[in-house]
Enzyme design. Structure first.
Site, PDB file in Angstrom:
ATOM      1  N   GLU A  35     -11.883   1.229  14.213  1.00 33.15           N
ATOM      2  CA  GLU A  35     -12.995   0.909  13.640  1.00 33.15           C
ATOM      3  C   GLU A  35     -13.339  -0.449  14.319  1.00 33.15           C
ATOM      4  OE1 GLU A  35     -15.629   1.433  11.100  1.00 33.15           O
ATOM      5  OE2 GLU A  35     -14.795   3.467  11.555  1.00 33.15           O
ATOM      6  N   GLY A  37       0.852  -1.276  -0.052  1.00 29.91           N
ATOM      7  CA  GLY A  37       0.041   0.068   0.019  1.00 29.91           C
ATOM      8  C   GLY A  37       0.890   1.257   0.112  1.00 29.91           C
ATOM      9  N   THR A  73      -7.198  -0.977  13.495  1.00 29.39           N
ATOM     10  CA  THR A  73      -7.938   0.155  13.258  1.00 29.39           C
ATOM     11  C   THR A  73      -8.911   0.384  14.688  1.00 29.39           C
ATOM     12  OG1 THR A  73      -9.664   1.473  12.231  1.00 29.39           O
ATOM     13  CG2 THR A  73      -9.264  -1.077  11.766  1.00 29.39           C
ATOM     14  N   LYS A 126     -10.737  -6.598   9.734  1.00 27.98           N
ATOM     15  CA  LYS A 126      -9.661  -6.050  10.536  1.00 27.98           C
ATOM     16  C   LYS A 126      -9.411  -6.855  11.834  1.00 27.98           C
ATOM     17  CE  LYS A 126      -7.846  -2.722   8.163  1.00 27.98           C
ATOM     18  NZ  LYS A 126      -6.262  -2.613   7.671  1.00 27.98           N
ATOM     19  N   ALA A 177      -4.788  -2.222   1.979  1.00 30.04           N
ATOM     20  CA  ALA A 177      -6.292  -2.451   2.350  1.00 30.04           C
ATOM     21  C   ALA A 177      -7.368  -1.776   1.750  1.00 30.04           C
ATOM     22  CB  ALA A 177      -6.574  -2.018   3.757  1.00 30.04           C
ATOM     23  N   GLN A 178      -8.368  -2.502   1.380  1.00 30.63           N
ATOM     24  CA  GLN A 178      -9.638  -1.809   1.114  1.00 30.63           C
ATOM     25  C   GLN A 178     -10.044  -1.183   2.393  1.00 30.63           C
ATOM     26  OE1 GLN A 178     -12.370  -0.075   0.639  1.00 30.63           O
ATOM     27  NE2 GLN A 178     -13.550  -1.798   1.257  1.00 30.63           N
ATOM     28  N   HIS A 234      -6.462   9.044  10.917  1.00 33.86           N
ATOM     29  CA  HIS A 234      -5.449   9.878  10.739  1.00 33.86           C
ATOM     30  C   HIS A 234      -5.522  10.493   9.109  1.00 33.86           C
ATOM     31  CE1 HIS A 234      -4.144   6.027  10.554  1.00 33.86           C
ATOM     32  NE2 HIS A 234      -3.387   6.401   9.416  1.00 33.86           N
ATOM     33  N   ASP A 271       0.053  -8.283  -5.413  1.00 28.30           N
ATOM     34  CA  ASP A 271      -1.567  -8.031  -4.778  1.00 28.30           C
ATOM     35  C   ASP A 271      -1.481  -8.874  -3.481  1.00 28.30           C
ATOM     36  OD1 ASP A 271      -4.322  -8.387  -4.348  1.00 28.30           O
ATOM     37  OD2 ASP A 271      -4.537  -7.466  -6.279  1.00 28.30           O
ATOM     38  N   LEU A 272      -1.954  -8.217  -2.714  1.00 27.02           N
ATOM     39  CA  LEU A 272      -2.235  -8.850  -1.110  1.00 27.02           C
ATOM     40  C   LEU A 272      -2.978 -10.257  -1.194  1.00 27.02           C
ATOM     41  CD1 LEU A 272      -0.887  -7.517   1.231  1.00 27.02           C
ATOM     42  CD2 LEU A 272      -2.971  -6.881   2.042  1.00 27.02           C
TER      43      LEU A 272
HETATM   44  P1  NAP Z   1      -5.231   4.107   1.532  1.00 29.79           P
HETATM   45  O1  NAP Z   1      -4.873   5.290   1.244  1.00 29.79           O
HETATM   46  O2  NAP Z   1      -6.804   3.813   1.130  1.00 29.79           O
HETATM   47  O3  NAP Z   1      -4.141   3.280   0.869  1.00 29.79           O
HETATM   48  C1  NAP Z   1      -4.403   1.802   0.849  1.00 29.79           C
HETATM   49  C2  NAP Z   1      -3.365   1.328  -0.047  1.00 29.79           C
HETATM   50  O4  NAP Z   1      -3.719  -0.171  -0.325  1.00 29.79           O
HETATM   51  C3  NAP Z   1      -3.562   1.648  -1.398  1.00 29.79           C
HETATM   52  O5  NAP Z   1      -2.366   2.114  -2.182  1.00 29.79           O
HETATM   53  C4  NAP Z   1      -4.037   0.710  -2.222  1.00 29.79           C
HETATM   54  O6  NAP Z   1      -3.847   0.517  -3.633  1.00 29.79           O
HETATM   55  C5  NAP Z   1      -3.443  -0.522  -1.695  1.00 29.79           C
HETATM   56  N1  NAP Z   1      -4.291  -1.788  -1.804  1.00 29.79           N
HETATM   57  C6  NAP Z   1      -5.542  -2.155  -1.710  1.00 29.79           C
HETATM   58  N2  NAP Z   1      -5.741  -3.454  -2.183  1.00 29.79           N
HETATM   59  C7  NAP Z   1      -4.604  -4.135  -2.379  1.00 29.79           C
HETATM   60  C8  NAP Z   1      -4.264  -5.293  -2.719  1.00 29.79           C
HETATM   61  N3  NAP Z   1      -5.263  -6.174  -2.811  1.00 29.79           N
HETATM   62  N4  NAP Z   1      -2.983  -5.484  -3.004  1.00 29.79           N
HETATM   63  C9  NAP Z   1      -2.039  -4.515  -2.868  1.00 29.79           C
HETATM   64  N5  NAP Z   1      -2.432  -3.288  -2.464  1.00 29.79           N
HETATM   65  C10 NAP Z   1      -3.633  -3.197  -2.345  1.00 29.79           C
HETATM   66  O7  NAP Z   1      -5.263   3.812   3.092  1.00 29.79           O
HETATM   67  P2  NAP Z   1      -4.508   4.642   4.263  1.00 29.79           P
HETATM   68  O8  NAP Z   1      -5.122   5.800   4.918  1.00 29.79           O
HETATM   69  O9  NAP Z   1      -3.091   4.903   3.863  1.00 29.79           O
HETATM   70  O10 NAP Z   1      -4.362   3.539   5.415  1.00 29.79           O
HETATM   71  C11 NAP Z   1      -3.399   2.594   5.494  1.00 29.79           C
HETATM   72  C12 NAP Z   1      -3.720   1.455   6.357  1.00 29.79           C
HETATM   73  O11 NAP Z   1      -4.335   1.799   7.578  1.00 29.79           O
HETATM   74  C13 NAP Z   1      -4.963   0.755   5.889  1.00 29.79           C
HETATM   75  O12 NAP Z   1      -4.773  -0.805   5.943  1.00 29.79           O
HETATM   76  C14 NAP Z   1      -6.341   1.040   6.738  1.00 29.79           C
HETATM   77  O13 NAP Z   1      -7.169   0.197   6.527  1.00 29.79           O
HETATM   78  C15 NAP Z   1      -5.516   1.264   7.822  1.00 29.79           C
HETATM   79  N6  NAP Z   1      -5.948   2.524   8.696  1.00 29.79           N
HETATM   80  C16 NAP Z   1      -6.051   3.642   8.111  1.00 29.79           C
HETATM   81  C17 NAP Z   1      -6.616   4.623   9.066  1.00 29.79           C
HETATM   82  C18 NAP Z   1      -6.814   6.098   8.683  1.00 29.79           C
HETATM   83  O14 NAP Z   1      -7.477   6.708   9.265  1.00 29.79           O
HETATM   84  N7  NAP Z   1      -6.073   6.356   7.499  1.00 29.79           N
HETATM   85  C19 NAP Z   1      -6.900   4.397  10.620  1.00 29.79           C
HETATM   86  C20 NAP Z   1      -6.567   3.078  10.781  1.00 29.79           C
HETATM   87  C21 NAP Z   1      -6.227   1.946  10.094  1.00 29.79           C
HETATM   88  P3  NAP Z   1      -4.507   1.160  -4.859  1.00 29.79           P
HETATM   89  O15 NAP Z   1      -3.821   2.619  -5.173  1.00 29.79           O
HETATM   90  O16 NAP Z   1      -4.154   0.169  -5.990  1.00 29.79           O
HETATM   91  O17 NAP Z   1      -5.945   1.111  -4.646  1.00 29.79           O
HETATM   92  O1  G4F Z   2     -13.923   9.464   6.798  1.00 32.61           O
HETATM   93  P1  G4F Z   2     -14.914   8.380   6.929  1.00 32.61           P
HETATM   94  O2  G4F Z   2     -15.036   7.474   5.846  1.00 32.61           O
HETATM   95  O3  G4F Z   2     -13.664   7.261   7.810  1.00 32.61           O
HETATM   96  P2  G4F Z   2     -14.190   6.092   8.807  1.00 32.61           P
HETATM   97  O4  G4F Z   2     -15.439   5.415   8.329  1.00 32.61           O
HETATM   98  O5  G4F Z   2     -14.079   6.539  10.410  1.00 32.61           O
HETATM   99  O6  G4F Z   2     -12.993   5.398   8.521  1.00 32.61           O
HETATM  100  C1  G4F Z   2     -11.674   5.767   8.388  1.00 32.61           C
HETATM  101  O7  G4F Z   2     -10.784   5.541   9.586  1.00 32.61           O
HETATM  102  C2  G4F Z   2     -10.659   4.366  10.189  1.00 32.61           C
HETATM  103  C3  G4F Z   2     -10.228   4.415  11.650  1.00 32.61           C
HETATM  104  O8  G4F Z   2     -11.212   4.697  12.740  1.00 32.61           O
HETATM  105  C4  G4F Z   2      -9.959   3.386   9.287  1.00 32.61           C
HETATM  106  F1  G4F Z   2      -9.744   2.453   9.831  1.00 32.61           F
HETATM  107  C5  G4F Z   2     -10.801   3.283   7.873  1.00 32.61           C
HETATM  108  O9  G4F Z   2      -9.862   2.752   7.009  1.00 32.61           O
HETATM  109  C6  G4F Z   2     -10.864   4.846   7.300  1.00 32.61           C
HETATM  110  O10 G4F Z   2      -9.705   5.424   7.143  1.00 32.61           O
HETATM  111  O11 G4F Z   2     -15.897   8.565   7.800  1.00 32.61           O
HETATM  112  C7  G4F Z   2     -15.883   9.069   8.944  1.00 32.61           C
HETATM  113  C8  G4F Z   2     -17.319   9.544   9.469  1.00 32.61           C
HETATM  114  C9  G4F Z   2     -18.282   8.262   9.359  1.00 32.61           C
HETATM  115  O12 G4F Z   2     -19.099   8.313  10.437  1.00 32.61           O
HETATM  116  C10 G4F Z   2     -19.102   8.447   8.249  1.00 32.61           C
HETATM  117  O13 G4F Z   2     -20.349   7.902   8.103  1.00 32.61           O
HETATM  118  O14 G4F Z   2     -17.969  10.353   8.591  1.00 32.61           O
HETATM  119  C11 G4F Z   2     -19.143   9.916   8.323  1.00 32.61           C
HETATM  120  N1  G4F Z   2     -19.654  10.576   7.035  1.00 32.61           N
HETATM  121  C12 G4F Z   2     -20.600  11.439   6.781  1.00 32.61           C
HETATM  122  N2  G4F Z   2     -20.844  11.856   5.677  1.00 32.61           N
HETATM  123  C13 G4F Z   2     -19.070  10.249   5.870  1.00 32.61           C
HETATM  124  C14 G4F Z   2     -19.942  11.282   4.790  1.00 32.61           C
HETATM  125  N3  G4F Z   2     -18.285   9.651   5.504  1.00 32.61           N
HETATM  126  C15 G4F Z   2     -17.719   9.641   4.324  1.00 32.61           C
HETATM  127  N4  G4F Z   2     -16.599   8.779   3.719  1.00 32.61           N
HETATM  128  N5  G4F Z   2     -18.455  10.349   3.085  1.00 32.61           N
HETATM  129  C16 G4F Z   2     -19.500  11.216   3.604  1.00 32.61           C
HETATM  130  O15 G4F Z   2     -20.111  11.766   2.688  1.00 32.61           O
END
Ligand code: NAP
Ligand code: G4F
Length: 326
Positions: free
Chosen positions: A129, A8, A127, A155, A84-85, A181, A60-61
């Site tokens: 979540e 990723g 996460t 997760k 991740a997705q 974040h 691919d994962l």
């Molecule tokens: P992101 O921007 O969506 O990045 C995810 C990456 O995973 C993308 O580059 C995507 O590639 C790649 N990917 C998806 N499916 C794949 C597969 N099958 N094989 C290989 N690569 C694949 O997510 P992020 O915000 O950086 O988050 C990083 C990780 O932390 C994720 O696991 C997420 O669930 C976790 N996480 C995020 C947060 C947050 O707030 N950001 C919080 C807690 C946990 P493509 O470009 O090809 O789609």
């Molecule tokens: O920005 P969100 O889509 O983030 P969410 O669901 O909190 O998930 C993110 O954080 C997780 C860590 O807690 C990660 F594990 C996960 O991979 C991802 O990075 O939504 C935040 C909140 C939700 O309650 C959602 O229902 O915003 C609310 N929301 C309201 N309107 C919306 C919208 N979310 C999105 N994406 N789009 C809207 O229009």
């Protein structure tokens, strides 16, 4: 020189972690999956592509052979599984592929490491979540998981697997339980970036409305750039363990809209409409992390809070969107 694999790498976190590790002198091997478009967009790591210590590998994962080959070829010192997705809403419409990537994909990584390179230190992107609808706050490493989406269920499986491989096989495997974040590199479908991008476009006259879902959900939002350092710190400890990374503060989506309004100099709320298409079948109402363990044991602390983050993201989007104005 140490070698680190990042899955990723072109995601938000992967790109910041790659920068951080390259600056530390690591050789970084990034896993990217092939797309059908001719020019694969590696937007978040474009500025790193000329760095001689960065290698990109196709894979691919969900394709275990590509993960085994990666581990076989590099036998990395550290392996950060960030792929991740990652969209919770999408996991309701694509639950099977979400599970394949976010659960079975992690099994593929752990099995490759266990069989080929058991000394490799492994980081799993867990996460907040996973706490789901358990609104007992603040949420820490010992808070009960109550996942409320296919994303979170997958997760939790991966998180438990990391604990099991640590116990059963003695792997140095850690999970970071990271609260939300964000950054200017955040995907545009996540709520913060959707809001900051729309605010910039409305300011420039490029857009006139913003459609959102639940505005009452509460999130603990920090700055992604700071969180990747915490991931690295986890893998530098004497013993593997799991840690919460969070700011320890929570805000509603409405609060975030207010912060962006302040940065943009107009009332963004006047342009917001709530639509059912942006609502989820089940919601995570309240996330508020307790980062005490990370502070005491790793020396890690979040510095940037949500209000400042909203300003950083809005200003970045304004610069990007100005390019669309003649
Ligand atoms: P992101 O921007 O969506 O990045 C995810 C990456 O995973 C993308 O580059 C995507 O590639 C790649 N990917 C998806 N499916 C794949 C597969 N099958 N094989 C290989 N690569 C694949 O997510 P992020 O915000 O950086 O988050 C990083 C990780 O932390 C994720 O696991 C997420 O669930 C976790 N996480 C995020 C947060 C947050 O707030 N950001 C919080 C807690 C946990 P493509 O470009 O090809 O789609
Ligand atoms: O920005 P969100 O889509 O983030 P969410 O669901 O909190 O998930 C993110 O954080 C997780 C860590 O807690 C990660 F594990 C996960 O991979 C991802 O990075 O939504 C935040 C909140 C939700 O309650 C959602 O229902 O915003 C609310 N929301 C309201 N309107 C919306 C919208 N979310 C999105 N994406 N789009 C809207 O229009």
């Amino acid at each position: 020189m140490s070698t680190a694999v990042i899955t990723g790498i072109n995601g938000q976190d992967g790109s910041y972690l790659a920068e951080f590790l390259l600056e530390k002198g690591y050789t970084v091997v990034g896993l990217v999956r092939r797309t059908s478009s001719e020019d694969q967009k590696l937007t978040n790591i474009e500025h790193l592509l000329k760095n001689q210590n960065l290698v990109l590998e196709d894979g691919d994962l969900t394709d275990s052979s590509s993960i085994w080959r990666l581990v076989q070829d590099y036998k990395p010192d550290e392996f950060y599984n960030l792929a991740a997705q990652s969209h919770v809403g999408v996991s309701f419409t694509s639950p099977e592929s979400t599970t394949e990537i976010n659960a079975t994909g992690v099994l593929n990584c752990l099995e490759a490491i266990r069989n080929i390179s058991p000394k490799t230190r492994f980081y799993q992107a867990s996460t907040s979540e996973m706490f789901g609808d358990n609104t007992q706050v603040p949420q820490s490493e010992i808070t009960r998981f109550s996942p409320n989406s296919p994303y979170a269920c997958a997760k939790v499986y991966a998180h438990n697997l990391v604990v099991n491989y640590r116990k059963a096989y003695g792997l140095f495997a850690c999970s970071g339980i990271l609260f939300n974040h964000e950054s200017p590199r955040r995907g545009e479908q996540f709520v913060t970036r959707k809001i900051t991008k729309a605010a910039a476009r409305i300011k420039l006259g490029l857009q006139s409305s913003l459609y959102l879902g639940n505005l009452d959900a509460q999130r603990d939002w920090g700055y992604a750039k700071e969180y990747v350092e915490g991931m690295w710190m986890m893998l530098q400890q004497d013993k593997p363990d799991d840690y919460v990374l969070a700011t320890g503060e929570t805000q509603t989506i409405r609060d975030f809209i207010d912060y962006v309004s302040e940065a943009a100099g107009f009332n963004l709320m006047e342009y917001v409409s709530v639509t059912s298409t942006n609502m989820r079948p089940s919601e995570v109402p309240l996330l508020l992390g307790d980062p005490t363990k990370a502070k005491n044991q790793l020396g890690w602390e979040a510095k940037t809070k949500a209000k400042e983050l909203a300003k950083i993201m809005y200003e970045s989007d304004l610069v990007k969107e100005e390019k669309h104005v003649k």
